[in-house]
Design an enzyme around this catalytic site. Structure first.
Site, PDB file in Angstrom:
ATOM      1  N   LYS A 155       0.006  54.333  64.302  1.00 52.14           N
ATOM      2  CA  LYS A 155      -0.076  54.656  62.872  1.00 52.14           C
ATOM      3  C   LYS A 155       1.250  55.166  62.346  1.00 52.14           C
ATOM      4  O   LYS A 155       1.497  55.127  61.137  1.00 52.14           O
ATOM      5  CB  LYS A 155      -1.178  55.688  62.629  1.00 52.14           C
ATOM      6  CG  LYS A 155      -2.596  55.178  62.813  1.00 52.14           C
ATOM      7  CD  LYS A 155      -3.603  56.259  62.444  1.00 52.14           C
ATOM      8  CE  LYS A 155      -5.039  55.789  62.659  1.00 52.14           C
ATOM      9  NZ  LYS A 155      -5.398  55.699  64.092  1.00 52.14           N
ATOM     10  N   CYS A 176     -13.477  55.253  59.939  1.00 55.26           N
ATOM     11  CA  CYS A 176     -12.234  54.872  60.603  1.00 55.26           C
ATOM     12  C   CYS A 176     -12.410  54.460  62.059  1.00 55.26           C
ATOM     13  O   CYS A 176     -11.433  54.097  62.713  1.00 55.26           O
ATOM     14  CB  CYS A 176     -11.218  56.003  60.489  1.00 55.26           C
ATOM     15  SG  CYS A 176     -10.832  56.414  58.775  1.00 55.26           S
ATOM     16  N   GLU A 185      -7.590  65.762  69.010  1.00 54.14           N
ATOM     17  CA  GLU A 185      -7.582  64.783  70.097  1.00 54.14           C
ATOM     18  C   GLU A 185      -6.674  65.196  71.244  1.00 54.14           C
ATOM     19  O   GLU A 185      -6.940  64.848  72.395  1.00 54.14           O
ATOM     20  CB  GLU A 185      -7.267  63.375  69.591  1.00 54.14           C
ATOM     21  CG  GLU A 185      -5.908  63.136  69.020  1.00 54.14           C
ATOM     22  CD  GLU A 185      -5.722  61.647  68.695  1.00 54.14           C
ATOM     23  OE1 GLU A 185      -6.209  60.795  69.463  1.00 54.14           O
ATOM     24  OE2 GLU A 185      -5.107  61.354  67.666  1.00 54.14           O
ATOM     25  N   HIS A 235      -5.608  58.074  68.310  1.00 57.94           N
ATOM     26  CA  HIS A 235      -5.907  57.927  66.887  1.00 57.94           C
ATOM     27  C   HIS A 235      -4.691  58.361  66.083  1.00 57.94           C
ATOM     28  O   HIS A 235      -4.286  57.668  65.158  1.00 57.94           O
ATOM     29  CB  HIS A 235      -7.138  58.762  66.525  1.00 57.94           C
ATOM     30  CG  HIS A 235      -7.579  58.609  65.110  1.00 57.94           C
ATOM     31  ND1 HIS A 235      -8.113  57.436  64.622  1.00 57.94           N
ATOM     32  CD2 HIS A 235      -7.554  59.480  64.066  1.00 57.94           C
ATOM     33  CE1 HIS A 235      -8.402  57.587  63.335  1.00 57.94           C
ATOM     34  NE2 HIS A 235      -8.075  58.815  62.973  1.00 57.94           N
ATOM     35  N   HIS A 275      -2.371  53.953  58.359  1.00 55.30           N
ATOM     36  CA  HIS A 275      -3.789  54.088  58.686  1.00 55.30           C
ATOM     37  C   HIS A 275      -4.592  53.165  57.770  1.00 55.30           C
ATOM     38  O   HIS A 275      -4.815  53.477  56.605  1.00 55.30           O
ATOM     39  CB  HIS A 275      -4.211  55.541  58.500  1.00 55.30           C
ATOM     40  CG  HIS A 275      -5.584  55.859  59.013  1.00 55.30           C
ATOM     41  ND1 HIS A 275      -6.502  54.889  59.346  1.00 55.30           N
ATOM     42  CD2 HIS A 275      -6.203  57.057  59.234  1.00 55.30           C
ATOM     43  CE1 HIS A 275      -7.618  55.468  59.760  1.00 55.30           C
ATOM     44  NE2 HIS A 275      -7.458  56.778  59.703  1.00 55.30           N
ATOM     45  N   PHE A 295     -14.235  59.702  59.417  1.00 56.56           N
ATOM     46  CA  PHE A 295     -15.004  60.535  58.505  1.00 56.56           C
ATOM     47  C   PHE A 295     -16.491  60.327  58.767  1.00 56.56           C
ATOM     48  O   PHE A 295     -16.949  59.205  58.974  1.00 56.56           O
ATOM     49  CB  PHE A 295     -14.690  60.167  57.054  1.00 56.56           C
ATOM     50  CG  PHE A 295     -13.378  60.703  56.546  1.00 56.56           C
ATOM     51  CD1 PHE A 295     -12.528  61.423  57.371  1.00 56.56           C
ATOM     52  CD2 PHE A 295     -12.995  60.489  55.231  1.00 56.56           C
ATOM     53  CE1 PHE A 295     -11.326  61.920  56.892  1.00 56.56           C
ATOM     54  CE2 PHE A 295     -11.800  60.980  54.747  1.00 56.56           C
ATOM     55  CZ  PHE A 295     -10.955  61.693  55.569  1.00 56.56           C
TER      56      PHE A 295
END
Length: 417
Positions: free
Chosen positions: A341, A169, A320, A309, A346, A405
Site C-alpha cells: 500500500k 477491505c 497487526e 495489511h 489502499h 471496517f
C-alpha cells in the site's frame, strides 16, 4: 484424496500500470503511484491525493458496448480476468461449465457509475426528486454489485457458483478464500477469483475525510503513504483489480501448468467490537493467522515473508504488528514484513486480491517487495519492514493478511509448489 488449490494465472489493473508485469516492476522498484487526484475536482477536500490507474478501456481491449455498459470497477475486473485466463493457458472449453466458479470481491461496488448518474438525474443535486428519464440503460446494473461477478463469469462461460463477496477491505482475500474452499471441497474444478474497486469519487473522499482516515499530506503525494513509519497520518485511497485463475493441483500439474503458489490455508474472523476501531493487542487478527496456519499444517516458523495489511493508520499498523508477535513469537523479529500500500495505495476491497497476487509473485520470483517511505522508526512497530528496496529472499511460505471496517480480519497462507 485431499484436493488442493493452486494459482496458475494472474491478471491485474493497478496504479502505475495495467498488467501483472508492470505492477510487479513498480513494486520491486519501490516506486510509488500516488499523486494529486485527477479523476474529479478534489480541491475542497481534506485529502486530495490517491493512487490512480492510468487506464484506457479501449486500449485495454474493451469494446464500445462493454465500455458503455460497465462501471469502471467492472472494466478493471474484466481486463484483469482476461489477462489471468491468458496467463494460465487454460482452455475453459475443456471444463464442464457447471464446474467453473467465479468469486469477485468489492467493498463499494459501482461507486463511480452511481455517483455520476445521480449527479445527472438530480441535476447536480439540485432536485430532490430525480428524473429517471436521464438515466443510462444500465443504471440498474450499477445498483446491483453482483453484476461485477456476472461480467467476469461471462468471460469464461462459468455456470457454477458465481458470487460477489463484500466484506469491506478484506473482500479481496475473502473472495479468493471462498473460491479456494469450493475447489477443496469438490464444488468446482476451476475458479476465477479476485476483487475490484474503483472508489475514487467525491462521495468516497467525503466519507473518509469525515472520519479523518486518509492522509492530508497533499503537498507531497509520492511520500504520503507511510505504513509503519513514525510520521504516518492515514492511508491513501487507491483503485484497481487483481483476478486469479485457481485450479485443483493435480489437474493443473497434469496439463503442465505453471503454478505460482498453492493456497494452503485461509481463515477469517470478526472482532465483534467496533466498526472502525481495533484493539492494540491484535488478538482477532492473530486468531485468523493461527487458524490459517493450522489449516495449512504449518508451524509459524515456516513463514518466510509477511505481506501486511499495512494501511498507514496508527492503530492498524500497531494492531497487526502485535498480531504478528502473538502468532509468530520470536520468529516475528526475523521474518521480513512489507506493505505494498505504500506504493499503490489502499483500493479498499480490491487491495486484498492485489496483495495475494503480489504474494504469489514474491514466491515465484523469490523477491520481497519493499515498504516505501519508511524512514522514521516507530517504537511500537519494531519488526523488519523491508524499508526502501526490494530484497532477494529464500521463502517457501508467505502469509498475507487483511483488516476491514466492520471488524473483519482475514489471513491467507501461500506455499511454494
Amino acid at each position: 484424496m485431499t484436493r488442493r488449490a493452486v494459482i496458475t494465472g494472474i491478471g491485474a489493473v493497478a496504479p502505475g500500470g495495467v498488467g501483472r508485469d508492470r505492477m510487479w516492476d513498480l513494486l520491486t522498484a519501490g516506486r510509488t503511484a500516488t499523486r494529486t487526484i485527477s479523476l474529479f475536482d478534489a480541491s475542497g477536500f481534506r485529502s486530495r491525493i490517491a493512487a490512480e490507474c492510468d487506464f484506457d478501456p479501449a486500449a485495454a481491449g474493451l469494446s464500445p458496448q462493454e465500455i458503455r455498459r460497465m462501471d469502471r470497477a467492472a472494466q478493471f475486473a474484466v481486463v484483469s480476468a482476461r489477462e489471468a485466463i491468458a496467463d494460465s493457458g487454460i482452455d475453459a472449453a475443456g471444463y464442464d461449465p457447471a464446474r467453473i466458479t467465479v468469486s469477485v470481491g468489492s467493498a463499494v461496488g459501482c461507486t463511480m457509475g452511481l455517483e455520476q448518474e445521480y449527479a445527472v438525474l438530480s441535476d447536480g443535486g439540485r432536485k430532490w426528486l430525480v428524473d429517471h428519464r436521464y438515466g443510462v440503460p444500465h443504471l440498474y446494473g450499477y445498483m446491483v454489485p453482483s453484476t461485477l461477478a456476472v461480467e467476469v463469469a461471462w468471460q469464461i462461460g462459468a455456470e457454477g457458483p458465481v458470487a460477489l463477496i463484500s466484506t469491506g477491505c478484506t473482500s479481496g482475500l475473502d473472495a479468493v478464500g471462498h473460491a479456494v474452499q469450493l475447489i477443496e471441497e469438490g464444488g468446482a474444478d476451476l475458479a476465477v477469483a479476485g476483487a475490484t474497486d474503483a472508489p475514487l469519487s467525491p462521495i468516497t473522499s467525503a466519507c473518509f475525510d469525515a472520519i479523518r482516515a486518509t492522509s492530508p499530506h497533499n503537498d507531497d503525494p509520492e511520500h504520503a503513504s507511510r505504513p509503519f513509519d513514525g510520521r504516518r497520518n492515514g492511508f491513501v485511497l487507491g483503485e484497481g483489480s487483481a483476478i486469479m485463475v485457481i485450479e485443483e493441483a493435480e489437474a493443473a500439474r497434469a496439463r503442465g501448468a505453471r503454478i505460482y503458489a498453492e493456497v494452503s490455508g485461509f481463515a477469517s474472523r470478526s472482532n465483534a467490537y467496533h466498526m472502525t476501531g481495533l484493539k492494540p493487542d491484535g488478538r482477532e487478527m492473530a486468531e485468523a493467522i493461527r487458524v490459517a496456519l493450522d489449516r495449512a499444517r504449518l508451524d509459524p516458523a515456516a513463514v518466510g515473508y509477511v505481506n501486511a495489511h499495512g494501511s498507514g493508520t496508527k492503530q492498524n499498523d500497531r494492531h497487526e504488528t502485535a498480531a504478528f508477535k502473538r502468532t509468530l513469537g520470536a520468529h516475528a523479529y526475523r521474518v521480513p514484513v512489507s506493505s505494498i500500500k505504500s506504493m499503490i495505495g489502499h483500493s479498499l476491497g480490491a487491495i486484498g486480491s492485489l496483495e495475494v497476487a503480489a504474494s504469489a509473485l514474491a514466491l515465484h520470483h523469490q523477491v520481497v517487495p519493499p515498504t516505501a517511505n519508511l524512514t522514521v522508526a516507530d517504537p511500537e512497530c519494531d519488526l523488519d519492514y523491508v524499508p526502501g528496496d526490494a530484497r532477494e529472499h529464500r521463502m517457501d511460505v508467505v502469509l498475507s493478511v487483511g483488516s476491514g471496517f466492520g471488524g473483519f480480519q482475514s489471513a491467507m497462507v501461500l506455499s511454494r509448489c
